[in-house]
Write a protein that holds these residues in place. Structure first.
Motif, PDB file in Angstrom:
ATOM      1  N   ASP A  85      -8.491  19.155   8.765  1.00  0.00           N
ATOM      2  CA  ASP A  85      -9.680  18.860   9.555  1.00  0.00           C
ATOM      3  C   ASP A  85     -10.804  19.871   9.331  1.00  0.00           C
ATOM      4  O   ASP A  85     -11.800  19.868  10.062  1.00  0.00           O
ATOM      5  N   GLN A  86     -10.669  20.738   8.337  1.00  0.00           N
ATOM      6  CA  GLN A  86     -11.706  21.716   8.027  1.00  0.00           C
ATOM      7  C   GLN A  86     -12.387  21.345   6.712  1.00  0.00           C
ATOM      8  O   GLN A  86     -11.757  20.762   5.825  1.00  0.00           O
ATOM      9  N   SER A  87     -13.636  21.708   6.612  1.00  0.00           N
ATOM     10  CA  SER A  87     -14.395  21.441   5.391  1.00  0.00           C
ATOM     11  C   SER A  87     -15.268  22.656   5.091  1.00  0.00           C
ATOM     12  O   SER A  87     -15.860  23.244   5.995  1.00  0.00           O
ATOM     13  N   GLN A 123     -18.562  24.388   3.731  1.00  0.00           N
ATOM     14  CA  GLN A 123     -19.952  24.003   3.556  1.00  0.00           C
ATOM     15  C   GLN A 123     -20.362  24.175   2.099  1.00  0.00           C
ATOM     16  O   GLN A 123     -20.151  25.242   1.511  1.00  0.00           O
ATOM     17  N   LYS A 156      -6.010  28.536   8.021  1.00  0.00           N
ATOM     18  CA  LYS A 156      -7.159  28.316   8.895  1.00  0.00           C
ATOM     19  C   LYS A 156      -8.285  29.286   8.554  1.00  0.00           C
ATOM     20  O   LYS A 156      -9.471  28.918   8.598  1.00  0.00           O
ATOM     21  N   TYR A 208     -10.198  28.027   5.524  1.00  0.00           N
ATOM     22  CA  TYR A 208     -10.677  26.640   5.629  1.00  0.00           C
ATOM     23  C   TYR A 208      -9.893  25.709   4.709  1.00  0.00           C
ATOM     24  O   TYR A 208     -10.459  24.921   3.950  1.00  0.00           O
ATOM     25  N   SER A 218      -7.061  22.582  13.474  1.00  0.00           N
ATOM     26  CA  SER A 218      -7.596  23.939  13.560  1.00  0.00           C
ATOM     27  C   SER A 218      -8.062  24.290  14.965  1.00  0.00           C
ATOM     28  O   SER A 218      -8.094  25.458  15.344  1.00  0.00           O
ATOM     29  N   THR A 219      -8.418  23.278  15.770  1.00  0.00           N
ATOM     30  CA  THR A 219      -8.877  23.550  17.139  1.00  0.00           C
ATOM     31  C   THR A 219      -7.722  23.846  18.077  1.00  0.00           C
ATOM     32  O   THR A 219      -7.918  24.475  19.113  1.00  0.00           O
TER      33      THR A 219
END
Length: 466
Positions: free
Chosen positions: A270-272, A274, A263, A266, A226-227
């Motif tokens: 590599d994304q989570s 909350q 993206k 989420y 995602s980065t």
């Protein structure tokens, strides 16, 4: 003549045989008519016919009777006979022999009596395609192709119902029924296949480009971080590495758009997301609003901005004062152009009411305004200025008081406007020099003889002093 006796006998025998054959033929025709009437008369009631000659189709019994008369002249060839069985009586063996000897040509009309049973089958066959076309009316070939592509990608009809946009809104049950019909109904599947084959290749490509993404495709796209900021080359390489995973109509641009959606929600590896707080109290909008410090929200004071606003305000006030000082000069110019300058008053005229067409002179301390009639005369007839049908016969009174002030009193039904301010019925208002008086659409300017009024005021002052 004895030698000729055998000849005469033979000729007599031949003649007798011919007469017997004719009698038998006539008997056979009569028997055949009788059997036909028994066959048709037992089941069909006697028909009533009119004496008029009307061109119409003949009934079955008429066809049989007419064919019996004309059958000998129409039909030629070997006799074909099918006996007619009746429920009431059966012909005897002698009658059968007479019929076979005499009228072999009479059988074809009897075969016409058979009821046309295949017609009912034709009607049933003609109804079946109507039901099929009615079923296919709402589902278009594009919808079928969208359905097939989506099921092949997701293998889930619920996902197809939520993610595919058809030509019209279908329920989940309708989508399931259509899918099962395409699978197991040979007639519907054949018609749908023929309709899809007639679609244009560009339309097929556009439909296939809208196919839903499978789980395997999303798994490959989720591996991109995602980065990172991937470009089209990255997705082109991904297509070339995994041609068996991605749909043939996928393009690098479509993959980039879907990756951006993943993206945004989420869904990348590599994304989570909350988790929600585990406590009983969940933070809502009102709680967050109470936590915000009001002091931080206040804007800080900008001294430079306030100074600039004060200077601009000062300049505007200065311009207003200059315009107020120049106003009398402009008033003189306007009066000279429009002809509204001060008129030449004589010693007897106190004021004047000037309109567009007429000028009324006030030479007494009190005058009446209105609309003159045969029965009632007034001082100022406003009908001379224009249409006065809305004005009352006694609309108002203009009066000069001892202190030199003019007042107008409204005594009509409609209001009088003085410089744009309405004066209702029963009220009065002070008139100044150059006041605009409007009555029912007619406008006048009230002009005062200032020299004469100043003298009146001086005399009034002397009288009060004495």
């Amino acid at each position: 003549m004895q030698a000729g006796d055998p000849v005469v006998g033979t000729s007599m025998g031949v003649a007798g045989a011919q007469s017997r054959s004719e009698d038998e033929e006539s008997l056979g025709v009569k028997d055949l008519k009788r059997t036909a009437t028994q066959a048709f008369g037992s089941g069909v009631p006697k028909r009533r016919s009119s004496s008029r000659s009307i061109k119409r189709k003949k009934f079955d019994d008429e066809l049989v009777e007419s064919s019996l008369v004309k059958s000998s002249s129409r039909v030629k060839g070997p006799p074909v006979m099918e006996p007619v069985r009746c429920s009431g009586s059966e012909p005897s063996s002698s009658e059968k022999k007479k019929v076979t000897k005499s009228g072999g040509t009479l059988t074809p009309p009897l075969t016409m009596v058979i009821n046309p049973a295949p017609l009912t089958k034709r009607v049933k066959k003609s109804k079946q395609p109507l039901h099929i076309t009615k079923d296919l009316g709402r589902w278009k070939p594009t919808d079928d192709l969208l359905l097939i592509n989506a099921v092949l990608q997701t293998t889930d009809l619920t996902s197809v119902h939520l993610g595919v946009k058809f030509s019209c809104r279908f329920t989940l049950r309708e989508i399931k029924e259509r899918w099962y019909a395409l699978l197991y109904d040979p007639v519907i599947s054949k018609l749908a296949w023929q309709a899809m084959r007639q679609l244009h290749p560009e339309a097929i490509a556009a439909i296939q480009s809208k196919a839903l993404f499978s789980q395997a495709e999303e798994a490959q796209l989720a591996k991109i971080g995602s980065t990172s900021q991937p470009k089209l080359d990255v997705f082109q390489e991904l297509l070339s590495k995994h041609p068996d995973v991605f749909h043939p109509c996928r393009t690098p641009k479509s993959l980039l758009v879907h990756w951006q959606l993943l993206k945004q929600y989420y869904l990348l590896d590599d994304q989570s997301v909350q988790p929600l707080p585990k406590g009983d109290q969940v933070l809502n909008f009102s709680d967050a609003e109470q936590m915000v410090d009001d002091v931080k929200l206040k804007d800080s004071r900008d001294e430079v901005l306030e100074h600039e606003l004060m200077i601009s305000d000062r300049h505007q006030k200065r311009e207003i004062r200059q315009l107020e000082q120049e106003l009398p000069r402009w008033q003189v110019l306007v009066d000279s152009i429009t002809g509204m300058s001060m008129p030449d008053f004589d010693n007897q005229t106190l004021a004047a009411l000037r309109g567009r067409m007429v000028r009324y002179l006030m030479r007494s301390r009190e005058i009446t305004l209105g609309r003159a009639t045969k029965d009632k005369q007034i001082d100022v007839d406003l009908s001379l200025e224009g249409p006065a049908w809305k004005i009352s016969r006694k609309q108002g009174i203009i009066k000069l008081k001892n202190n030199g002030d003019f007042f107008i009193a409204n005594e009509g039904r409609r209001p009088i406007y003085i410089d744009g301010r309405p004066v209702l019925s029963g009220n009065k208002w002070k008139l100044n020099n150059n006041s605009v008086v409007e009555i029912a659409g007619l406008r006048f300017v009230f002009l005062i003889n200032l020299e004469l009024i100043s003298l009146i005021k001086a005399e009034a002052a002397k009288m009060t002093q004495q």
